[in-house]
Design a protein around this motif. Structure first.
Motif, PDB file in Angstrom:
ATOM      1  N   ARG A  32      26.430   4.483 120.054  1.00 49.55           N
ATOM      2  CA  ARG A  32      25.526   3.686 121.027  1.00 49.55           C
ATOM      3  C   ARG A  32      26.196   3.120 122.381  1.00 49.55           C
ATOM      4  NH1 ARG A  32      26.927  -1.565 121.641  1.00 49.55           N
ATOM      5  NH2 ARG A  32      28.311  -2.611 120.232  1.00 49.55           N
ATOM      6  N   ARG A  33      25.462   2.624 123.291  1.00 49.63           N
ATOM      7  CA  ARG A  33      26.319   2.359 124.460  1.00 49.63           C
ATOM      8  C   ARG A  33      26.871   0.795 124.348  1.00 49.63           C
ATOM      9  NH1 ARG A  33      27.344   6.600 127.912  1.00 49.63           N
ATOM     10  NH2 ARG A  33      25.601   8.007 127.782  1.00 49.63           N
ATOM     11  N   ASP A  34      27.971   0.473 124.586  1.00 55.86           N
ATOM     12  CA  ASP A  34      28.363  -0.826 124.526  1.00 55.86           C
ATOM     13  C   ASP A  34      28.185  -1.608 126.173  1.00 55.86           C
ATOM     14  OD1 ASP A  34      30.144   0.098 126.694  1.00 55.86           O
ATOM     15  OD2 ASP A  34      32.101  -0.290 125.356  1.00 55.86           O
ATOM     16  N   GLU A  35      28.492  -2.788 126.165  1.00 52.73           N
ATOM     17  CA  GLU A  35      28.071  -3.515 127.284  1.00 52.73           C
ATOM     18  C   GLU A  35      28.515  -2.874 128.699  1.00 52.73           C
ATOM     19  OE1 GLU A  35      31.916  -4.837 125.694  1.00 52.73           O
ATOM     20  OE2 GLU A  35      29.683  -4.849 124.873  1.00 52.73           O
ATOM     21  N   THR A  36      29.370  -1.971 128.668  1.00 51.11           N
ATOM     22  CA  THR A  36      30.057  -1.422 129.872  1.00 51.11           C
ATOM     23  C   THR A  36      29.477  -0.076 129.986  1.00 51.11           C
ATOM     24  OG1 THR A  36      31.923  -0.402 128.680  1.00 51.11           O
ATOM     25  CG2 THR A  36      32.355  -2.749 129.683  1.00 51.11           C
ATOM     26  N   GLY A  37      28.650   0.378 129.132  1.00 51.22           N
ATOM     27  CA  GLY A  37      27.769   1.812 129.017  1.00 51.22           C
ATOM     28  C   GLY A  37      28.786   2.932 128.466  1.00 51.22           C
TER      29      GLY A  37
END
Length: 140
Positions: A32-37
């Motif tokens: 998945r993508r984290d908060e920073t992408g």
């Protein structure tokens, strides 16, 4: 929840980051993508992936009770009249085996040849690693 970036997962698995990206893109490894992408892999998902890969058929599984097989390249062979030391680099791991000179000669083990270290042990020491990725094995 432990998460790994692609580079960290690649280091743990002994493959390139590109290989991990291909597994993700093919849907073999969830990410998945984290908060920073950045793409991250859940530690539980990574463990399940590794377990599944470990259950893939082994050509020699029916010939031996040992299941720990590390394929690598022979980096050193030191022989005396009776014994020999063989060093194998298997990914980031350096393995050293002491065996008879006769066994080394029969297997024709030489620097640069491919060998499989088969490990069966009743004692395995487990340490918790800090930071989340274990230090790399000794590379020359």
């Amino acid at each position: 929840m432990t998460e790994f970036r692609i580079g960290e997962a690649a280091e743990l698995l002994g493959v390139s980051a590109d290989t991990v990206r291909r597994w993700i893109d093919a849907g073999r490894l969830p990410a998945r993508r984290d908060e920073t992408g950045h793409r991250v892999i859940d530690g539980v998902e990574l463990a399940a992936f590794v377990r599944a890969k470990g259950n893939e058929p082994d050509d020699r599984a029916d010939e031996s009770s040992a299941r720990n097989r590390l394929r690598g390249i022979v980096t050193a062979v030191v022989k005396d009249t009776v014994m020999a030391q063989v060093d194998i680099q298997a990914g980031p791991f350096r393995l050293v085996s002491l065996m008879s000179r006769e066994a080394v000669d029969e297997l024709d083990l030489r620097v640069g040849s491919v060998a499989v270290a088969v490990i069966k042990s009743t004692t395995v020491v487990v340490e918790r690693s800090h930071p989340s990725v274990a230090p790399r094995g000794r590379l020359a």
